[in-house]
Design a protein around this motif. Structure first.
Motif, PDB file in Angstrom:
ATOM      1  N   ARG B  55     -25.918  27.020  33.263  1.00 44.79           N
ATOM      2  CA  ARG B  55     -26.041  25.594  33.587  1.00 44.79           C
ATOM      3  C   ARG B  55     -24.704  24.968  33.204  1.00 44.79           C
ATOM      4  NH1 ARG B  55     -27.188  21.093  30.656  1.00 44.79           N
ATOM      5  NH2 ARG B  55     -27.975  19.321  31.853  1.00 44.79           N
ATOM      6  N   PRO B  57     -21.575  22.475  32.832  1.00 48.51           N
ATOM      7  CA  PRO B  57     -21.521  21.025  32.645  1.00 48.51           C
ATOM      8  C   PRO B  57     -21.090  20.348  33.946  1.00 48.51           C
ATOM      9  CG  PRO B  57     -19.635  22.065  31.610  1.00 48.51           C
ATOM     10  CD  PRO B  57     -20.536  23.166  32.063  1.00 48.51           C
ATOM     11  N   LEU B  58     -21.455  19.098  34.071  1.00 51.38           N
ATOM     12  CA  LEU B  58     -20.987  18.345  35.227  1.00 51.38           C
ATOM     13  C   LEU B  58     -19.499  18.062  35.049  1.00 51.38           C
ATOM     14  CD1 LEU B  58     -24.041  15.982  35.626  1.00 51.38           C
ATOM     15  CD2 LEU B  58     -23.454  17.951  37.024  1.00 51.38           C
ATOM     16  N   ILE B  59     -18.863  17.814  36.152  1.00 52.08           N
ATOM     17  CA  ILE B  59     -17.398  17.804  36.168  1.00 52.08           C
ATOM     18  C   ILE B  59     -16.807  16.702  35.288  1.00 52.08           C
ATOM     19  CG2 ILE B  59     -17.290  16.414  38.281  1.00 52.08           C
ATOM     20  CD1 ILE B  59     -14.965  19.292  37.599  1.00 52.08           C
ATOM     21  N   ARG B  60     -17.452  15.532  35.247  1.00 48.36           N
ATOM     22  CA  ARG B  60     -16.862  14.444  34.447  1.00 48.36           C
ATOM     23  C   ARG B  60     -16.998  14.735  32.968  1.00 48.36           C
ATOM     24  NH1 ARG B  60     -19.224   9.795  38.027  1.00 48.36           N
ATOM     25  NH2 ARG B  60     -18.130  10.479  39.865  1.00 48.36           N
ATOM     26  N   TRP B  61     -18.114  15.340  32.597  1.00 46.13           N
ATOM     27  CA  TRP B  61     -18.240  15.701  31.184  1.00 46.13           C
ATOM     28  C   TRP B  61     -17.235  16.796  30.838  1.00 46.13           C
ATOM     29  CZ3 TRP B  61     -18.623  14.585  26.581  1.00 46.13           C
ATOM     30  CH2 TRP B  61     -18.740  15.573  25.601  1.00 46.13           C
ATOM     31  N   THR B  64     -14.011  15.133  30.304  1.00 45.60           N
ATOM     32  CA  THR B  64     -13.999  14.369  29.047  1.00 45.60           C
ATOM     33  C   THR B  64     -13.890  15.315  27.855  1.00 45.60           C
ATOM     34  OG1 THR B  64     -15.470  12.809  30.130  1.00 45.60           O
ATOM     35  CG2 THR B  64     -15.253  12.604  27.755  1.00 45.60           C
ATOM     36  N   ARG B 217     -23.323  11.457  49.332  1.00 46.90           N
ATOM     37  CA  ARG B 217     -22.492  11.065  48.186  1.00 46.90           C
ATOM     38  C   ARG B 217     -23.292  10.931  46.900  1.00 46.90           C
ATOM     39  NH1 ARG B 217     -19.701   6.442  50.823  1.00 46.90           N
ATOM     40  NH2 ARG B 217     -18.707   6.067  48.821  1.00 46.90           N
ATOM     41  N   TYR B 218     -24.622  10.850  47.006  1.00 46.83           N
ATOM     42  CA  TYR B 218     -25.467  10.825  45.799  1.00 46.83           C
ATOM     43  C   TYR B 218     -26.058  12.198  45.512  1.00 46.83           C
ATOM     44  CZ  TYR B 218     -25.082   5.863  46.734  1.00 46.83           C
ATOM     45  OH  TYR B 218     -24.589   4.604  46.986  1.00 46.83           O
ATOM     46  N   ASP B 219     -25.485  13.220  46.134  1.00 45.88           N
ATOM     47  CA  ASP B 219     -25.897  14.599  45.896  1.00 45.88           C
ATOM     48  C   ASP B 219     -27.314  14.879  46.403  1.00 45.88           C
ATOM     49  OD1 ASP B 219     -24.932  17.028  45.066  1.00 45.88           O
ATOM     50  OD2 ASP B 219     -25.962  16.938  43.140  1.00 45.88           O
ATOM     51  N   ARG B 220     -27.787  14.079  47.348  1.00 49.21           N
ATOM     52  CA  ARG B 220     -29.107  14.338  47.924  1.00 49.21           C
ATOM     53  C   ARG B 220     -28.941  15.262  49.120  1.00 49.21           C
ATOM     54  NH1 ARG B 220     -30.407   8.025  48.142  1.00 49.21           N
ATOM     55  NH2 ARG B 220     -28.687   8.293  49.591  1.00 49.21           N
TER      56      ARG B 220
END
Lengths: 452, 557
Positions: B55, B57-61, B64, B217-220
């Protein structure tokens, strides 16, 4: 051949018996816990000496590790739910030409205000501009404005128009003339309220590539009232009142001290100006020159018998220092208000003013009112981050009498300060500045709007 | 009266760090290497259970974390100066599931390795085989949902899966050719990359599967329709075709990204913490060379190959497309490559010195150079030599492995780049199908940056390499000269053997060593041109048998 000579001391070799066997062993096997070079693993020299500082730094390390959990949760929550994207999408359409943006301005000693700006840069055709914004800091702090440019950007003839309504009850008035430090015998700062309505339109003609000539017409309406007690300053009726002996007549303002206060003003104001811009970049200028000279005539309407000319001029020179990003900006500006003959006095709000984020930054906004003004600024700007500039500055200026009467160092005030500007290539997004005015005190300005 | 003075904690810490630093600098006794063969194959491909899918991490995390928390942890943990772990006795990296030295001559003695050039044809093909070339027609199964470049995932006529990436509408070749060429350069230097090829797609050979999906764009998840494809291709058609990069889906079971910090505890073959892997630290030198600024972990990929329980994990640099002057499918800003998104040290340094500390992206000359470069060679983005400084180069966020590089790691990384000849570079560039002037420009920039890397890292570590024992002589290569950096400059070498109390100076690349059976350590140094002092030593450990046979057991730099 290796020639024997007096050799410098070399690192000694571990005293181990010479190898006598002819068979080399197999390569090390890291899967069995051996090191890759086959030597016993060893901490590097100095490793243990770092233990004491590591222990001393451990609380900081631990704190950061603790902070990591909420930071991760918040960042992933934002990304998982696309909050930033949703906010942008909610507030922007038409490939960025239509949208809503938040506004915030704060100046120490004044009520902060915030609001929204709506822009629609296709409303009057592609390449045009239209925006309307409203900010408020409470029922008595309201500013609304509508601005438009129906002509396409880049054309040699441009037309702009604007309607604005402004209401505040924390405006500052400290008398006319140099009022800081408060001269003996003067009354000091007070607060007044104002309702102001303006319509302005202007036609700009590009005479040559950097030179613009502009003619405009403004219609203005102002009404003034007693202010609120704010930041230690009393309402204007308690300071600039009509006095009977030492006592104030309640609810009055002396017209001789505050011209135009009681009946307000309404006027029509034609204007003309020349604008020369030789800067290399409007946001991050490093070389060039910017000059503006202009004049307007104001004619009171109705009961307002005031008639006056106003002349203003400014010049700025950005000087590239050791790199394009390190810039010294020198700027001077002046304004002169000249009443006509036997006309009524110039309403106090239409006089030259100084103080606040645009000129004398160490002094409260519009603290100084006078018939003429002069201010010089030296500002050093340098980049801190890709999107952040630092600035330090010195301002020096003051207000004077008619035709610069009393002009001189004795009437001028210095201030120093510094701050940050968050910007992109195209515009400023946030300005934070702190300034200290000698004879005044510290000032703080925060603004999300462009600052000229 | 007694007065007491309190020593402030920061001062105390400074003293302690200084003491520790002195301790770090103390010369250590030369440690013997065992009389064993050299490890050239890391046994990290042993049969192991398939690790669980990650799993990530998401890219922004991830950004950061890499920009703020990991550097802070490293700073407060004083995690500096640790040498890489997966380094054999010759200071080289053995082949592994992370890295394969494609140039090492397998017939050379294990203690005296040789490296062979790659043919221009091999460079042009890189990791791609005939079998990897996509065969039309293609059936689109989904849109490309990660990354900035537009594209789609499709199966070819044989059912083989590919990721197709497209260029920005107004910048042909910016994305596609860059990734094709950069992946060949990474492959040639030893890293695992996918098989990427340029293709000219005929829209008639594309069909959209009825159940094809993409993400909004909302990953749907939303349907990928023929109209979606038409819109994607419409403005990209040139002579009835669309240029794309076809990346063959990596074999095996995809596990997810690998982290540049720590290791996968579910994988018994993953024994070395990733930040301590030289192949990952050295990848930073390669990344600086080609300006691969996007070394986020989402550009890596681990895959499990083989039957469950009998296979192992293979590690890829799966996307090196943010190379040259490209970032996020657009020409990169002028600061990229010399600054990261968040560098607290540089920010505070600039703040408190009022900008006195220079930053490479200052200045109108950078803006002007960028504008000029983009105008003349838009296919490459802003990629040049003049504004490149190997030591100051940075990816867009700090990379845990790059940040821990030592001089030895940098030397190893530089060697991999310097070993690429102009012919080899031309071969790789040919795969990008550039205009001739763009190909020449790219070659010139790669050469210029390669030379800068060599000058930077062949001075902090003595570039005496290719050591071999030839009869009673010890011979070597001087990579400084091999890289063409020492033209007209005299090089003088010094050899010393403390045990025999000998020292000699010579100008050639071979030196005779007296016969003396046993474990021996010889030091080699070099002094160039007008240098007064000899540089740091390279210590060659070898064993001489009673029969006179010698073999190298270790090299210390």
């Amino acid at each position: 051949m290796l020639v024997a000579s007096t050799a410098r001391a070399a690192d000694p070799v571990d005293p181990v018996d010479p190898v006598v066997d002819d068979e080399r062993g197999p390569p090390p096997n890291p899967a069995r816990g051996e090191t890759y070079d086959g030597r016993p693993s060893r901490r590097p020299a100095g490793y243990w000496a770092l233990t004491p500082p590591r222990i001393l730094l451990a609380p900081f390390r631990f704190t950061f590790r603790l902070l990591e959990w909420p930071a991760r949760w918040a960042t992933e929550f934002e990304e998982r739910h696309h909050i930033g994207q949703r906010l942008v999408d909610m507030s922007t359409w038409g490939e960025g030409t239509i949208g809503i943006r938040p506004l915030f301005t704060y100046s120490l000693a004044f009520v902060p205000s915030g609001g929204l700006r709506f822009f629609h840069d296709r409303l009057q055709g592609r390449g045009t501009a239209f925006s309307i914004w409203a900010t408020t800091g409470g029922a008595d702090i309201v500013h609304t404005e509508l601005r438009g440019r129906p002509t396409r950007a880049g054309r040699p003839v441009q037309y702009t128009y604007a309607f604005a309504y402004d209401r505040r009850n924390d405006y500052l008035f400290a008398g006319i003339g140099n009022t800081t430090p408060v001269p003996a015998g003067t009354l000091g700062p007070s607060r007044y309220a104002a309702d102001q309505l303006d319509f302005f339109n202007s036609l700009q003609l590009r005479l040559a590539r950097p030179l613009w000539f502009s003619v405009g017409m403004q219609v203005g309406w102002r009404r003034f009232h007693d202010g609120r007690f704010y930041d230690g300053q009393p309402p204007i009726t308690e300071v600039y009142c009509v006095r009977v002996g030492p006592d104030c007549v309640p609810g009055t303002v002396d017209e001789a001290l505050v011209p135009g206060f009681n009946q307000g003003t309404q006027f029509v104001r034609p204007s003309a100006s020349l604008f020369l811009d030789l800067r290399d970049d409007p946001v991050r200028s490093a070389v060039g020159l910017i000059v503006e000279v202009g004049a307007d005539y104001s004619h009171g309407l109705g009961a307002d018998r005031s008639r006056y000319f106003r002349v203003h001029g400014s010049a700025g020179v950005p000087i590239r220092l050791w790199s394009r990003a390190h810039v010294l900006l020198l700027h001077v500006s002046t304004e002169l208000v000249a009443p006509l003959g036997s006309s009524a006095p110039v309403p106090f709000t239409e006089l030259a003013t100084l103080g606040g984020p645009n000129d004398l930054r160490g002094f409260r906004w519009q603290l100084f009112h006078g018939y003429s003004s002069f201010v010089a600024t030296a500002e050093y700007r340098w980049p801190i981050w890709m999107w952040l500039d630092g600035v330090v500055f010195v301002d020096y200026g003051g207000v004077f009498g008619k035709r610069y009467e009393g002009f001189g160092a004795a009437q001028m005030q210095p201030d120093v300060g510094g701050g940050f500007r968050v910007r992109t290539r195209a515009r400023f997004h946030l300005r934070v500045e702190v300034a200290y005015g000698f004879g005044e005190s510290w000032r703080l300005y925060i603004s999300t709007t462009d600052w000229p | 009266m007694t007065s007491t003075r309190t020593i402030p904690i920061p001062s105390l810490m400074l003293v302690l760090v200084a003491v520790a630093a002195v301790g770090c600098g103390t010369p250590t006794a030369a440690r013997r290497f065992p009389d064993r063969h050299i490890l050239w194959r890391d046994p990290d491909d042993l049969a192991s259970a398939r690790p669980p899918d990650r799993r990530n991490p998401l890219i922004r995390w991830e950004g950061t974390q890499d920009a703020v928390f990991r550097p802070a942890d490293r700073f407060f943990g004083l995690d500096y100066g640790q040498e890489a772990v997966n380094v054999n006795a010759l200071d080289e990296v053995p082949d592994s599931t992370w890295f394969v030295d494609r140039r090492r001559d397998p017939t050379a003695p294990d203690d005296q390795p040789r490296w062979l050039p790659l043919t221009p044809e091999a460079m042009e093909w890189g990791p791609v085989t005939e079998d990897d070339l996509p065969v039309p027609p293609f059936t689109i199964e989904s849109g490309k949902t990660v990354g900035s470049a537009q594209g789609f995932v499709a199966r070819d006529a044989r059912g083989v899966k590919y990721l197709f990436k497209l260029d920005p509408i107004d910048l042909p070749q910016l994305v596609t050719s860059t990734e094709v060429v950069a992946s060949r350069l990474a492959w040639a230097c030893g890293w695992n990359v996918p098989s990427n090829t340029l293709v000219d797609l005929d829209p008639a050979a594309l069909r959209v599967a009825p159940d094809a999906t993409t993400r909004d764009r909302y990953d749907r998840k939303v349907p990928f329709r023929a109209a979606t494809l038409d819109e994607m291709l419409r403005d990209r058609l040139r002579d009835g075709h669309v240029r794309a990069m076809a990346s063959r889906w990596i074999d095996g079971h995809i596990l997810g990204w690998f982290s540049y910090l720590g290791r996968d505890e579910h994988d018994p073959n993953d024994r070395v913490r990733h930040e301590d892997r030289r192949d990952l630290r050295g990848f930073g030198v390669w990344a600086a060379w080609v300006n691969n600024v996007d070394t986020f972990e989402n550009n890596t990929l681990d895959t499990y190959v083989g039957r469950p329980g009998a296979g192992h994990v293979v590690h890829y640099q799966q996307d090196v497309g943010a190379s040259f002057g490209v970032f996020a499918a657009a020409p990169n800003p002028e600061w990229m490559g010399s600054e990261s998104y968040f560098s607290p040290g540089r920010i505070f340094g600039s703040l408190f010195t009022f900008g006195a500390i220079p930053r490479p992206w200052y200045g109108r000359d950078v803006d002007a150079a960028r504008a000029r470069t983009l105008e003349r060679w838009p296919e490459l983005g802003f990629f040049d030599v003049a504004h490149f400084s190997p030591r100051k180069w940075q990816p867009v966020v700090e990379n845990a492995a790059f940040a821990r590089q030592t001089a030895r790691d940098r030397y190893w990384g530089a060697k991999r780049i310097v070993s690429l000849t102009d012919e080899e570079l031309r071969g790789a560039i040919r795969a990008g199908r550039y205009r001739p002037e763009v190909a020449e420009r790219l070659l010139a920039v790669l050469r210029g940056r390669r030379d800068k890397i060599a000058r930077a890292y062949f001075t902090e570590t003595t570039p005496i390499d290719g050591l071999r024992l030839d009869g009673d002589q010890l011979c070597f290569e001087d990579l400084w000269i091999a890289a063409g950096l020492g033209r007209g400059e005299r090089a003088e070498y010094e050899v010393r053997e403390e045990a025999l109390g000998g020292e000699a100076r010579f100008g050639g690349r071979c030196v005779r060593l007296p016969t003396e059976p046993g474990y021996r350590v010889v030091e080699l140094r070099v002094r160039r041109g007008a240098e007064v002092r000899f540089g740091r030593p390279v210590r060659v450990h070898f064993i001489e048998r009673a029969s006179g046979a010698r073999h190298i057991v270790g090299i210390e730099r």
